[in-house]
Write a protein that holds these residues in place. Structure first.
Motif, mmCIF file in Angstrom:
data_model
loop_
_atom_site.group_PDB
_atom_site.id
_atom_site.type_symbol
_atom_site.label_atom_id
_atom_site.label_comp_id
_atom_site.label_asym_id
_atom_site.label_seq_id
_atom_site.Cartn_x
_atom_site.Cartn_y
_atom_site.Cartn_z
ATOM 1 N N LEU A 97 54.740 33.975 39.607
ATOM 2 C CA LEU A 97 54.397 33.307 38.355
ATOM 3 C C LEU A 97 55.378 33.758 37.280
ATOM 4 O O LEU A 97 55.382 34.925 36.880
ATOM 5 C CB LEU A 97 52.956 33.629 37.959
ATOM 6 N N VAL A 98 56.204 32.807 36.805
ATOM 7 C CA VAL A 98 57.333 33.156 35.941
ATOM 8 C C VAL A 98 57.288 32.301 34.671
ATOM 9 O O VAL A 98 57.906 31.229 34.601
ATOM 10 C CB VAL A 98 58.673 32.958 36.683
ATOM 11 N N PRO A 99 56.554 32.735 33.643
ATOM 12 C CA PRO A 99 56.507 31.978 32.395
ATOM 13 C C PRO A 99 57.805 32.125 31.604
ATOM 14 O O PRO A 99 58.547 33.097 31.755
ATOM 15 C CB PRO A 99 55.331 32.614 31.650
ATOM 16 N N THR A 100 58.053 31.140 30.735
ATOM 17 C CA THR A 100 59.227 31.128 29.875
ATOM 18 C C THR A 100 58.894 31.765 28.531
ATOM 19 O O THR A 100 57.835 31.520 27.964
ATOM 20 C CB THR A 100 59.706 29.684 29.659
ATOM 21 N N VAL A 101 59.820 32.581 28.020
ATOM 22 C CA VAL A 101 59.654 33.241 26.723
ATOM 23 C C VAL A 101 60.939 33.073 25.932
ATOM 24 O O VAL A 101 62.033 33.334 26.442
ATOM 25 C CB VAL A 101 59.343 34.743 26.903
ATOM 26 N N THR A 102 60.827 32.626 24.682
ATOM 27 C CA THR A 102 61.978 32.543 23.789
ATOM 28 C C THR A 102 62.194 33.887 23.117
ATOM 29 O O THR A 102 61.252 34.498 22.615
ATOM 30 C CB THR A 102 61.753 31.454 22.728
ATOM 31 N N THR A 103 63.453 34.364 23.087
ATOM 32 C CA THR A 103 63.709 35.738 22.651
ATOM 33 C C THR A 103 63.893 35.884 21.147
ATOM 34 O O THR A 103 63.947 37.000 20.642
ATOM 35 C CB THR A 103 64.968 36.284 23.348
ATOM 36 N N ALA A 104 63.985 34.788 20.396
ATOM 37 C CA ALA A 104 64.330 34.888 18.982
ATOM 38 C C ALA A 104 63.173 35.352 18.101
ATOM 39 O O ALA A 104 63.411 35.977 17.076
ATOM 40 C CB ALA A 104 64.852 33.541 18.484
ATOM 41 N N HIS A 105 61.937 35.037 18.447
ATOM 42 C CA HIS A 105 60.828 35.320 17.543
ATOM 43 C C HIS A 105 59.793 36.309 18.081
ATOM 44 O O HIS A 105 59.351 37.188 17.337
ATOM 45 C CB HIS A 105 60.149 34.009 17.143
ATOM 46 N N PRO A 106 59.347 36.227 19.334
ATOM 47 C CA PRO A 106 58.397 37.222 19.825
ATOM 48 C C PRO A 106 59.043 38.613 19.854
ATOM 49 O O PRO A 106 60.254 38.753 20.036
ATOM 50 C CB PRO A 106 58.085 36.738 21.249
ATOM 51 N N GLU A 107 58.239 39.623 19.694
ATOM 52 C CA GLU A 107 58.745 40.992 19.799
ATOM 53 C C GLU A 107 58.816 41.398 21.264
ATOM 54 O O GLU A 107 57.892 41.117 22.038
ATOM 55 C CB GLU A 107 57.827 41.956 19.044
ATOM 56 N N PRO A 108 59.892 42.070 21.675
ATOM 57 C CA PRO A 108 59.988 42.475 23.083
ATOM 58 C C PRO A 108 58.847 43.386 23.525
ATOM 59 O O PRO A 108 58.444 43.347 24.688
ATOM 60 C CB PRO A 108 61.350 43.179 23.172
ATOM 61 N N PHE A 109 58.312 44.180 22.606
ATOM 62 C CA PHE A 109 57.183 45.044 22.972
ATOM 63 C C PHE A 109 55.986 44.208 23.420
ATOM 64 O O PHE A 109 55.354 44.498 24.439
ATOM 65 C CB PHE A 109 56.789 45.939 21.794
ATOM 66 N N HIS A 110 55.677 43.141 22.663
ATOM 67 C CA HIS A 110 54.548 42.288 23.036
ATOM 68 C C HIS A 110 54.794 41.580 24.358
ATOM 69 O O HIS A 110 53.904 41.470 25.204
ATOM 70 C CB HIS A 110 54.288 41.241 21.931
ATOM 71 N N VAL A 111 56.012 41.078 24.541
ATOM 72 C CA VAL A 111 56.330 40.382 25.790
ATOM 73 C C VAL A 111 56.281 41.348 26.961
ATOM 74 O O VAL A 111 55.746 41.032 28.030
ATOM 75 C CB VAL A 111 57.713 39.704 25.692
ATOM 76 N N ALA A 112 56.821 42.546 26.787
ATOM 77 C CA ALA A 112 56.813 43.534 27.870
ATOM 78 C C ALA A 112 55.403 43.829 28.344
ATOM 79 O O ALA A 112 55.121 43.836 29.550
ATOM 80 C CB ALA A 112 57.494 44.823 27.410
ATOM 81 N N THR A 113 54.489 44.056 27.402
ATOM 82 C CA THR A 113 53.123 44.396 27.800
ATOM 83 C C THR A 113 52.399 43.198 28.399
ATOM 84 O O THR A 113 51.601 43.342 29.323
ATOM 85 C CB THR A 113 52.335 44.960 26.606
ATOM 86 N N GLY A 114 52.685 41.986 27.875
ATOM 87 C CA GLY A 114 52.063 40.789 28.434
ATOM 88 C C GLY A 114 52.486 40.539 29.867
ATOM 89 O O GLY A 114 51.663 40.198 30.726
ATOM 90 N N ILE A 115 53.780 40.704 30.155
ATOM 91 C CA ILE A 115 54.265 40.470 31.515
ATOM 92 C C ILE A 115 53.816 41.589 32.449
ATOM 93 O O ILE A 115 53.514 41.344 33.623
ATOM 94 C CB ILE A 115 55.798 40.325 31.519
ATOM 95 N N GLN A 116 53.735 42.817 31.952
ATOM 96 C CA GLN A 116 53.175 43.895 32.783
ATOM 97 C C GLN A 116 51.716 43.605 33.131
ATOM 98 O O GLN A 116 51.284 43.825 34.269
ATOM 99 C CB GLN A 116 53.266 45.227 32.038
ATOM 100 N N THR A 117 50.954 43.127 32.154
ATOM 101 C CA THR A 117 49.558 42.794 32.423
ATOM 102 C C THR A 117 49.465 41.679 33.451
ATOM 103 O O THR A 117 48.621 41.712 34.360
ATOM 104 C CB THR A 117 48.852 42.390 31.114
ATOM 105 N N LEU A 118 50.350 40.666 33.331
ATOM 106 C CA LEU A 118 50.407 39.605 34.336
ATOM 107 C C LEU A 118 50.736 40.172 35.714
ATOM 108 O O LEU A 118 50.189 39.719 36.723
ATOM 109 C CB LEU A 118 51.456 38.566 33.931
ATOM 110 N N ASP A 119 51.592 41.170 35.770
ATOM 111 C CA ASP A 119 51.944 41.780 37.056
ATOM 112 C C ASP A 119 50.725 42.450 37.693
ATOM 113 O O ASP A 119 50.507 42.355 38.906
ATOM 114 C CB ASP A 119 53.076 42.795 36.863
#
Length: 407
Positions: A97-119
């Protein structure tokens, strides 16, 4: 011996043709329903497809579309891709499961934890596809930036736009921060020793202390190290600058070769050569960058029916379908032939973009996959427990373990 590839699928609302929602087989009322995404992902999962990417964006318009001339005959609105993937995680069995994330506005910290939770939720099947850039509509939705990427330069070259170059530098930092946060907990950081009252070994949780051009991140992730160590990191690349981003930071790159029409820079051998050169220069570690080629497909039982369907969709939209990827309009055999050609040319996988959903997703699952399996073209699922293992990618060790060993 037949060359083998992994098969992926790219899911985009009602499909990759802008008029797909008007097809009789479409379910436009269901596009924002959980059932719609569950059914698509289960269909791909049951067919043995290795991974599914889920498109996303941060504006109502398509990228670079004129906000003041918004077309109302196309699908507008979408669900958050990371949340779709998280919802589908316990409802699917094997598919990545590979969602798309735009890097310009979300914070990498939030994305990192969201994808870890998905894992964790998927038991090791998570990934992410990073998209660089910030269009005017996206910037307006966040209100924090005055400049960004408003158009592709007339030359078509990323190098000719200072804004796009900055966006890709930012995406590189974003990817770097993700990987550092995913590494910040060692695998054995959690002790859970009730007798001594020690739940955590704090010496095995590391602040990343990252300071870059775009991001400054001090601490560790709040999520313990997930099943894959680092979830799969992917990008889509068309030319030199994004090829270099992929070579330096990604596990897997999606490319768009156009061998048939002779477009400059889009011949597959040239793309593979450029990726190899960039990897030799930029890549660290022993793991080879995996390369998957994209095809946009519209599938009917006969070529005549496929052409008729494509013509009808184009008439509804008012223009012929165009795409960065090669378009295959034809039978299941035509699509299977195109996949086999790419396999023979040396790619590791092929990602199919269905023109219509669910019609072409079902055709891929029920007709294309069996053809590829019968000719030995499809890499069979070997039962590996995680997406990385299924794609023959090693589980990386935390960089902080390596750093401690080298002291």
């Amino acid at each position: 011996m037949t060359e083998q590839v992994h098969l992926g699928i790219a899911l985009e609302r009602s499909g990759w043709h802008p008029a797909a929602w008007r097809e009789a087989s479409a379910r436009p009322r269901d596009l924002t329903s959980a059932r719609h995404w569950r059914d698509l992902l289960r269909t791909a999962d049951d067919a043995g497809i290795a991974l599914a990417t889920i498109e996303d964006a941060l504006a109502l318009t398509d990228r670079f579309e004129d906000v003041d001339a918004l077309r109302r005959d196309r699908v507008r609105g979408r669900l958050d891709a990371v949340l779709i993937a998280s919802y589908a995680a316990p409802l699917t069995r094997r598919i990545g499961l590979v969602p798309t994330v735009t890097t310009a506005h979300p914070e990498p910290f939030h994305v990192a934890t969201g994808i870890q939770t998905l894992d964790f939720a998927s038991r090791g099947r998570a990934g992410v596809r990073l998209v660089a850039g910030a269009s005017a509509a996206e910037r307006a939705n966040f209100g924090r930036r005055s400049s960004g990427v408003d158009a592709i330069p007339a030359s078509g070259r990323v190098e000719d736009s200072a804004g796009i170059l900055a966006a890709f530098r930012e995406a590189g930092e974003f990817a770097d921060v993700l990987a550092r946060l995913w590494d910040s907990w060692q695998d054995d950081a959690i002790i859970r020793d009730a007798a001594t009252g020690r739940f955590l070994d704090a010496d095995r949780v590391h602040n990343i202390e990252f300071e870059g051009e775009f991001f400054s991140v001090t601490g560790a992730s709040i999520v313990p190290r997930s099943p894959q160590g680092r979830p799969l990191l992917t990008v889509l690349a068309h030319q030199t600058v994004p090829y270099r981003l992929a070579a330096e930071h990604a596990d897997l790159v999606f490319i768009t070769p156009h061998d048939a029409d002779g477009r400059p820079g889009f011949a597959l051998p040239g793309i593979l050569s450029e990726l190899d050169a960039a990897a030799d220069e930029l890549r660290t570690g022993r793991e080879r960058l995996r390369v998957h080629a994209d095809l946009l497909v519209l599938i009917e039982d006969t070529e005549a029916a496929a052409r008729s369907t494509a013509q009808r969709l184009d008439e509804w939209d008012g223009a012929p379908l165009t795409s960065d990827a090669r378009i295959v309009v034809g039978t299941p055999a035509d699509v299977a032939d195109a996949v086999r050609e790419l396999a023979a040319a040396g790619v590791d996988g092929v990602r199919l973009r269905p023109a219509r959903q669910p019609a072409d997703v079902v055709a891929i699952a029920e007709k294309v996959v069996p053809l590829l399996r019968s000719t030995g073209t499809l890499r069979e699922d070997d039962g590996a427990g995680t997406l990385r293992a299924r794609l023959d990618l090693a589980r990386p060790e935390s960089r902080y373990v390596r750093e401690r060993v080298s002291l």
